[in-house]
Design a protein around this motif. Structure first.
Motif, short mmCIF file in Angstrom:
data_model
loop_
_atom_site.label_atom_id
_atom_site.label_comp_id
_atom_site.label_asym_id
_atom_site.label_seq_id
_atom_site.Cartn_x
_atom_site.Cartn_y
_atom_site.Cartn_z
N SER A 41 -3.26 -3.04 25.12
CA SER A 41 -1.91 -3.36 24.65
C SER A 41 -1.88 -3.60 23.15
N ALA B 207 -0.07 -3.53 32.52
CA ALA B 207 -0.36 -3.22 33.93
C ALA B 207 -1.80 -3.58 34.28
N VAL B 208 -2.73 -3.26 33.39
CA VAL B 208 -4.14 -3.57 33.64
C VAL B 208 -4.37 -5.08 33.64
N GLY C 48 -7.03 -5.22 29.35
CA GLY C 48 -5.61 -4.95 29.23
C GLY C 48 -5.04 -5.39 27.89
N ALA D 48 3.66 3.44 25.28
CA ALA D 48 2.99 3.72 26.55
C ALA D 48 1.69 2.94 26.69
N LEU D 49 0.95 2.82 25.59
CA LEU D 49 -0.29 2.03 25.62
C LEU D 49 0.01 0.56 25.89
N ALA E 11 0.71 0.23 29.57
CA ALA E 11 -0.51 0.44 30.35
C ALA E 11 -1.40 -0.79 30.29
#
Length: 316
Positions: A137, A288-289, A133, A281-282, A285
């Motif tokens: 990020s 979140a991971v 993650g 967006a990356l 994401a």
């Protein structure tokens, strides 16, 4: 079942506190841009810290929080010196030397340093989901930074200042974590803010002179920085940090670049390009991971369930 419900509630409260922190820290970038036009880096840091310390002091008096235990003072002092004091001055200074994209790129090394220092000094684990993650990020932060670069000049001195800010940020977070085992989030934040304000007292003369000529909007932004992104956001950060690892909390801050892009779009009318949106967006994401948990492979048998018959076992 009874023990699971309070644990789930505590996890949700910590996640909510982290969300408040990320949103308010993102809003700080918009306010710093306004206040930084009228206030020098040291004066802005001192004004912000004094506003924050006054707000936190009032809350402590109302709640009768008292002084932190002696065991917490080492972590409070180090985090106050590095994060509340040195970090804020150096970051303000660095952002005057480099463009916004370069500053975002360099400062976002901080969460990686937090994870590494947390593993080395605090014994925090580095699970694969967290590492993956953070990598996603960071790639998003790099994308956002590259898309924002080119709007101003960048100097080696400015890059060094931003790198020092990232190191101070990481050191302050790792020092703060053990203090939260002995003192409340409010106590750790309040007295860390006071330590930072004392460190910045040499800029008091600049603050008085600049406040006399600064527009009201710049001063209001400085006060906002002290009350919300400092007093409130640092307290919710400490609350969440006390309930998770330093690495996971550091990874959460990768949501800040994405929110800054959105807030600049809404508040300043700065329409982001496709590359900037993709980077944001990356970032989200990756957060979140990094904050997801691995599910158990099999669900536990319900209590009181009948034993399987011998013939049923043979069919499995």
């Amino acid at each position: 079942m009874m023990s699971t419900a309070p644990s789930r509630r505590a996890e949700l409260l910590a996640a909510g506190a982290a969300t408040v922190t990320v949103v308010l820290w993102a809003s700080a970038f918009v306010s710093i841009r306004s206040a930084g036009e009228a206030y020098s880096p040291g004066a802005l840091a001192l004004g912000r810290l004094l506003s924050g310390a006054l707000t936190l002091g009032v809350i402590c008096l109302v709640r009768r929080a008292g002084l932190p235990p002696r065991a917490a003072w080492r972590g409070i002092a180090i985090s106050g010196l590095l994060w509340f004091g040195f970090y804020m001055v150096v970051l303000n200074w660095g952002e005057q030397q480099v463009d916004a994209g370069t500053a975002a790129l360099v400062v976002n090394v901080g969460p990686i340093l937090i994870a590494l220092l947390g593993a080395r000094l605090l014994g925090d684990a580095l699970p694969p989901r967290l590492v993956t993650g953070m990598a996603v990020s960071f790639a998003g932060a790099v994308t956002v930074g590259l898309s924002m670069s080119g709007e101003g000049g960048s100097s080696l001195f400015g890059v060094v200042l931003c790198l020092l800010a990232a190191v101070a940020y990481a050191g302050g977070v790792v020092a703060q974590k053990p203090a939260l085992a002995h003192a409340s989030a409010l106590q750790v934040t309040t007295f860390g803010c006071l330590v930072g304000a004392v460190v910045c007292l040499p800029f008091a003369g600049q603050l008085v002179r600049e406040a006399a000529t600064a527009p009201a909007s710049a001063t209001l932004n400085m006060v906002y920085l002290g009350v919300f992104p400092t007093a409130l956001a640092f307290t919710t950060w400490a609350y969440a940090l006390a309930r998770t690892t330093a690495g996971r909390m550091g990874a959460t801050t990768y949501a800040v670049p994405a929110l800054v892009v959105l807030m600049s779009w809404l508040a300043l009318g700065e329409v982001p390009g496709l590359l900037t949106l993709a980077g944001g967006a990356l970032c989200l994401a990756g957060v979140a991971v990094s904050r997801s948990r691995r599910r158990a492979a099999t669900a536990p048998e319900p209590e009181g369930a009948p034993e399987p018959r011998r013939e049923d076992v043979g069919r499995r």
